[in-house]
Design a protein around this motif. Sequence first.
Motif, PDB file in Angstrom:
ATOM      1  N   MET A   1       0.847  -1.186   0.000  1.00  0.00           N
ATOM      2  CA  MET A   1       0.000   0.000   0.000  1.00  0.00           C
ATOM      3  C   MET A   1       0.888   1.244   0.000  1.00  0.00           C
ATOM      4  N   ASN A   2       0.603   2.148  -0.910  1.00  0.00           N
ATOM      5  CA  ASN A   2       1.283   3.440  -0.949  1.00  0.00           C
ATOM      6  C   ASN A   2       0.255   4.490  -0.570  1.00  0.00           C
ATOM      7  N   ASN A   3       0.398   5.061   0.622  1.00  0.00           N
ATOM      8  CA  ASN A   3      -0.648   5.883   1.205  1.00  0.00           C
ATOM      9  C   ASN A   3      -0.239   7.341   1.345  1.00  0.00           C
ATOM     10  N   LEU A   4      -1.238   8.206   1.213  1.00  0.00           N
ATOM     11  CA  LEU A   4      -1.066   9.638   1.440  1.00  0.00           C
ATOM     12  C   LEU A   4      -2.197  10.114   2.337  1.00  0.00           C
ATOM     13  N   VAL A   5      -1.867  10.774   3.429  1.00  0.00           N
ATOM     14  CA  VAL A   5      -2.867  11.340   4.331  1.00  0.00           C
ATOM     15  C   VAL A   5      -3.026  12.815   3.997  1.00  0.00           C
ATOM     16  N   SER A   6      -4.265  13.261   3.782  1.00  0.00           N
ATOM     17  CA  SER A   6      -4.507  14.656   3.399  1.00  0.00           C
ATOM     18  C   SER A   6      -5.755  15.184   4.099  1.00  0.00           C
ATOM     19  N   ASP A   7      -5.905  16.516   4.069  1.00  0.00           N
ATOM     20  CA  ASP A   7      -7.054  17.151   4.702  1.00  0.00           C
ATOM     21  C   ASP A   7      -8.298  17.095   3.829  1.00  0.00           C
ATOM     22  N   GLN A   8      -8.110  16.908   2.528  1.00  0.00           N
ATOM     23  CA  GLN A   8      -9.222  16.884   1.594  1.00  0.00           C
ATOM     24  C   GLN A   8      -9.170  15.614   0.754  1.00  0.00           C
ATOM     25  N   PRO A   9     -10.315  15.112   0.337  1.00  0.00           N
ATOM     26  CA  PRO A   9     -10.298  13.937  -0.540  1.00  0.00           C
ATOM     27  C   PRO A   9      -9.714  14.281  -1.902  1.00  0.00           C
ATOM     28  N   SER A  10      -9.099  13.305  -2.525  1.00  0.00           N
ATOM     29  CA  SER A  10      -8.512  13.497  -3.846  1.00  0.00           C
ATOM     30  C   SER A  10      -8.899  12.312  -4.735  1.00  0.00           C
ATOM     31  N   PHE A  11      -9.159  12.607  -5.978  1.00  0.00           N
ATOM     32  CA  PHE A  11      -9.537  11.556  -6.921  1.00  0.00           C
ATOM     33  C   PHE A  11      -8.518  11.426  -8.052  1.00  0.00           C
ATOM     34  N   GLU A  12      -7.291  11.865  -7.748  1.00  0.00           N
ATOM     35  CA  GLU A  12      -6.196  11.734  -8.713  1.00  0.00           C
ATOM     36  C   GLU A  12      -5.234  10.650  -8.237  1.00  0.00           C
ATOM     37  N   PRO A  13      -4.774   9.777  -9.134  1.00  0.00           N
ATOM     38  CA  PRO A  13      -5.267   9.611 -10.498  1.00  0.00           C
ATOM     39  C   PRO A  13      -6.670   9.017 -10.508  1.00  0.00           C
ATOM     40  N   PHE A  14      -7.466   9.402 -11.477  1.00  0.00           N
ATOM     41  CA  PHE A  14      -8.876   9.022 -11.505  1.00  0.00           C
ATOM     42  C   PHE A  14      -9.032   7.538 -11.833  1.00  0.00           C
ATOM     43  N   GLY A  15      -9.946   6.898 -11.118  1.00  0.00           N
ATOM     44  CA  GLY A  15     -10.330   5.528 -11.446  1.00  0.00           C
ATOM     45  C   GLY A  15      -9.397   4.449 -10.951  1.00  0.00           C
ATOM     46  N   THR A  16      -8.476   4.772 -10.064  1.00  0.00           N
ATOM     47  CA  THR A  16      -7.560   3.750  -9.555  1.00  0.00           C
ATOM     48  C   THR A  16      -7.291   3.984  -8.082  1.00  0.00           C
ATOM     49  N   GLY A  17      -6.926   2.930  -7.387  1.00  0.00           N
ATOM     50  CA  GLY A  17      -6.661   3.051  -5.956  1.00  0.00           C
ATOM     51  C   GLY A  17      -7.940   3.110  -5.146  1.00  0.00           C
ATOM     52  N   VAL A  18      -7.783   3.344  -3.857  1.00  0.00           N
ATOM     53  CA  VAL A  18      -8.922   3.442  -2.948  1.00  0.00           C
ATOM     54  C   VAL A  18      -8.741   4.655  -2.053  1.00  0.00           C
ATOM     55  N   GLN A  19      -9.840   5.094  -1.449  1.00  0.00           N
ATOM     56  CA  GLN A  19      -9.801   6.250  -0.563  1.00  0.00           C
ATOM     57  C   GLN A  19     -10.774   6.046   0.593  1.00  0.00           C
ATOM     58  N   THR A  20     -10.332   6.369   1.785  1.00  0.00           N
ATOM     59  CA  THR A  20     -11.174   6.230   2.971  1.00  0.00           C
ATOM     60  C   THR A  20     -11.008   7.444   3.865  1.00  0.00           C
ATOM     61  N   GLN A  21     -12.044   7.739   4.624  1.00  0.00           N
ATOM     62  CA  GLN A  21     -11.945   8.812   5.595  1.00  0.00           C
ATOM     63  C   GLN A  21     -11.320   8.263   6.862  1.00  0.00           C
ATOM     64  N   SER A  22     -10.481   9.064   7.491  1.00  0.00           N
ATOM     65  CA  SER A  22      -9.766   8.623   8.682  1.00  0.00           C
ATOM     66  C   SER A  22     -10.074   9.552   9.850  1.00  0.00           C
ATOM     67  N   VAL A  23      -9.241   9.468  10.892  1.00  0.00           N
ATOM     68  CA  VAL A  23      -9.477  10.253  12.108  1.00  0.00           C
ATOM     69  C   VAL A  23      -9.188  11.726  11.880  1.00  0.00           C
ATOM     70  N   ASN A  24      -9.781  12.561  12.728  1.00  0.00           N
ATOM     71  CA  ASN A  24      -9.564  14.016  12.702  1.00  0.00           C
ATOM     72  C   ASN A  24      -9.881  14.626  11.339  1.00  0.00           C
ATOM     73  N   HIS A  25     -10.903  14.082  10.682  1.00  0.00           N
ATOM     74  CA  HIS A  25     -11.382  14.627   9.407  1.00  0.00           C
ATOM     75  C   HIS A  25     -10.325  14.574   8.307  1.00  0.00           C
ATOM     76  N   THR A  26      -9.450  13.602   8.374  1.00  0.00           N
ATOM     77  CA  THR A  26      -8.451  13.435   7.318  1.00  0.00           C
ATOM     78  C   THR A  26      -8.887  12.324   6.365  1.00  0.00           C
ATOM     79  N   TRP A  27      -8.173  12.245   5.238  1.00  0.00           N
ATOM     80  CA  TRP A  27      -8.475  11.242   4.226  1.00  0.00           C
ATOM     81  C   TRP A  27      -7.206  10.481   3.884  1.00  0.00           C
ATOM     82  N   ILE A  28      -7.353   9.187   3.592  1.00  0.00           N
ATOM     83  CA  ILE A  28      -6.223   8.353   3.191  1.00  0.00           C
ATOM     84  C   ILE A  28      -6.418   7.946   1.738  1.00  0.00           C
ATOM     85  N   ARG A  29      -5.500   8.403   0.893  1.00  0.00           N
ATOM     86  CA  ARG A  29      -5.507   8.038  -0.525  1.00  0.00           C
ATOM     87  C   ARG A  29      -4.497   6.923  -0.703  1.00  0.00           C
ATOM     88  N   SER A  30      -4.940   5.778  -1.175  1.00  0.00           N
ATOM     89  CA  SER A  30      -4.085   4.597  -1.273  1.00  0.00           C
ATOM     90  C   SER A  30      -3.975   4.125  -2.713  1.00  0.00           C
TER      91      SER A  30
END
Length: 209
Positions: A1-30
Amino acid sequence: MNNLVSDQPSFEPFGTGVQTQSVNHTWIRSLVNTSGTINLQWFLDQFCVDKREIKNMTGENIYDWAEKTAAEIPIGSGGIIYHPYLNTTGVISPFVNPTARAQFFGISIEHTRAHMLRAVYEGTALSMLDCYAHMPVDVKQLYISGGGARSPFWCQMFADCTGRTILVTSGSELGARGVVILAGIACGIYKDLPDAIQSVIHVEKNTHT
C-alpha cells in the motif's frame, strides 16, 4: 500500500486506488501495490532453494544472502527489467489491468541468477515510485513498514528511486500497533492521537538519497 494522508479527498489519479476517511477529518488516498515483497519471496522459493538449504544449515539468514548477492550487481541489473506484477489479481495502481503479469525482459547468456535477483529488487522499488509519481501531492518523507522495512538495502533503493527520505519506525506489526493506539485513546491511556503517536511511534532510522 502506498498511502497519502490529506485534509481533503482526492480523486487523482482518476479511477484507480482506494480512498477512505480517517481520524480528525483526514483522508487516506491509497495506491495499492498488489505485488510487493512477495516478488522476492517467490524468487527465493523458485530459484534459490539450494541457498535456502545451505543457510538453514549454517544459521545465516537467506535474506542477508540475497541482499549481499544483489548488491554485487551494478544498478540496472545488467539491462534486465522486471515487471513485478506477480499477483494473479494483476495491477490496480497506478493503472488498472487485471491481466497484467510479472515478466523479465532483456535476459542474455551473460546474465546470472544474481542479475535476475537484483532486477526483482529494482522492479519492486520502481513500482513504488510509479505509485508515488501519480500521487496528487509531492511529499519529502515516506514511512515504510512491513517486510521491506527490515532490509537496509531495499530501503536505500526506495530512497534512491523516489528521491524521498525513507523513515523506518521501531518495532514491527505496525497495523496491530495502530489498533492498540486507538484502543488506548478510547480507554483514556492517551489524551488524543498526537499524544499516542508521540508516545508509541519512534523513528528508528532514516535513509536518504
